[in-house]
Design an enzyme around this catalytic site. Structure first.
Site, PDB file in Angstrom:
ATOM      1  N   CYS A 296      -7.925-113.204 -40.710  1.00  0.00           N
ATOM      2  CA  CYS A 296      -6.549-112.812 -40.541  1.00  0.00           C
ATOM      3  C   CYS A 296      -5.698-113.805 -40.641  1.00  0.00           C
ATOM      4  CB  CYS A 296      -6.487-112.202 -39.133  1.00  0.00           C
ATOM      5  SG  CYS A 296      -4.916-111.681 -38.486  1.00  0.00           S
TER       6      CYS A 296
ATOM      7  N   CYS B 166       1.608-110.120 -43.020  1.00  0.00           N
ATOM      8  CA  CYS B 166       0.007-110.038 -43.013  1.00  0.00           C
ATOM      9  C   CYS B 166      -0.094-111.564 -43.986  1.00  0.00           C
ATOM     10  CB  CYS B 166      -0.528-108.861 -43.795  1.00  0.00           C
ATOM     11  SG  CYS B 166      -2.179-109.194 -44.371  1.00  0.00           S
TER      12      CYS B 166
END
EC number: 5.1.1.7
Length: 261
Positions: free
Chosen positions: A199, A74
């Site tokens: 993101c 991530c």
């Protein structure tokens, strides 16, 4: 058991962080993580991270998706855990840490709220129709779109993520539209199973895919606007692979507290 937690956000991508250097959290069940990440019954977050000791590195990043499953890399989470490490006094301005996709180098501002995170090199970009598919630490699908501000990202992203090609392993679905010198991006994330405000691996994938699409080579800097703010991706493209890839943007402590687990 009560544990201390910290809530961070990077361009609206929010995370629960736990200092686990002393091993206070020996095991987190899928249900426990999902409850902590729930915005009604828990703290709320797009994911949860444990910061742990690891010889040879400043720390290890252990990442869980909001659904409770251990996740892939991530990017915004990586930037937030770097800010967390500075807050804890583990690092000052640079760090080398280990994530699920390998070692990462990062640099953080003196104020501790702006992080440049080096991402993995990328050589393979394939096509699925007009869309680009690549892995920037997590798998991503990148599709150009018009009128992105009013696009039904949830339903269109859900349909792609769950089609016959991607349903088994899942994929993050990014829609991109030209915006000034850069791009506007909206992302449906697997693991969250919804659209998120940002993101990190997704905007990285978009920047690389658009460079490939536009035939850009050399050293490139790509500003990207997301629902939660602004990010920047800079990288080198020699025509064979993308290297020296840095995801840059804000990472801020929102609040801290204790919760029973």
């Amino acid at each position: 058991m009560n544990i201390q937690f910290y809530k961070y956000q990077g361009a609206g991508n929010d995370f629960i962080l736990i200092d686990n250097r002393e091993g206070i959290v020996s095991q987190l069940s899928k249900d426990a993580v999902a409850k902590l990440c729930d915005r009604r019954f828990g703290i709320g977050g797009d994911g949860l991270m444990l910061l742990e000791n690891l010889p040879g590195y400043n720390f290890k990043m252990v990442y869980y998706n909001a659904d409770g499953n251990e996740g892939s890399m991530c990017g915004n989470g990586g930037r937030c855990i770097v800010a967390f490490a500075k807050h804890l006094g583990i690092i000052h301005d640079v760090t080398n840490f280990l994530a699920t996709d390998g070692p990462h180098y990062a640099k953080i501002s003196e104020e501790g709220n702006w992080v440049s995170l080096q991402m993995i090199d990328v050589a393979d970009i394939s096509k699925d129709g007009e869309a680009y598919v690549l892995n920037t630490g997590s798998p991503h699908y990148v599709k150009q779109a018009a009128d992105l501000a009013i696009k039904d990202v949830y339903n269109e992203g859900y349909a792609i993520r769950n089609n016959a090609t991607y349903k088994a392993d899942g994929i993050n679905v990014n829609f991109v539209e030209k915006d000034g010198e850069g791009y506007f991006v909206r992302t449906f994330e697997r693991g969250v199973e919804n659209e998120t405000y940002a993101c990190g691996t997704g905007v990285t994938a978009v920047a690389l895919a658009m460079a490939r699409h536009n035939g850009q080579f050399g050293t490139i800097s790509t500003p990207i606007k997301v629902l939660g703010g602004n990010l920047n991706i800079r990288f080198d493209n020699d025509g064979e692979k993308f290297s020296n890839i840095f995801l840059e943007g804000p990472a801020e402590l929102v609040f801290e507290g204790e919760i029973a687990v």
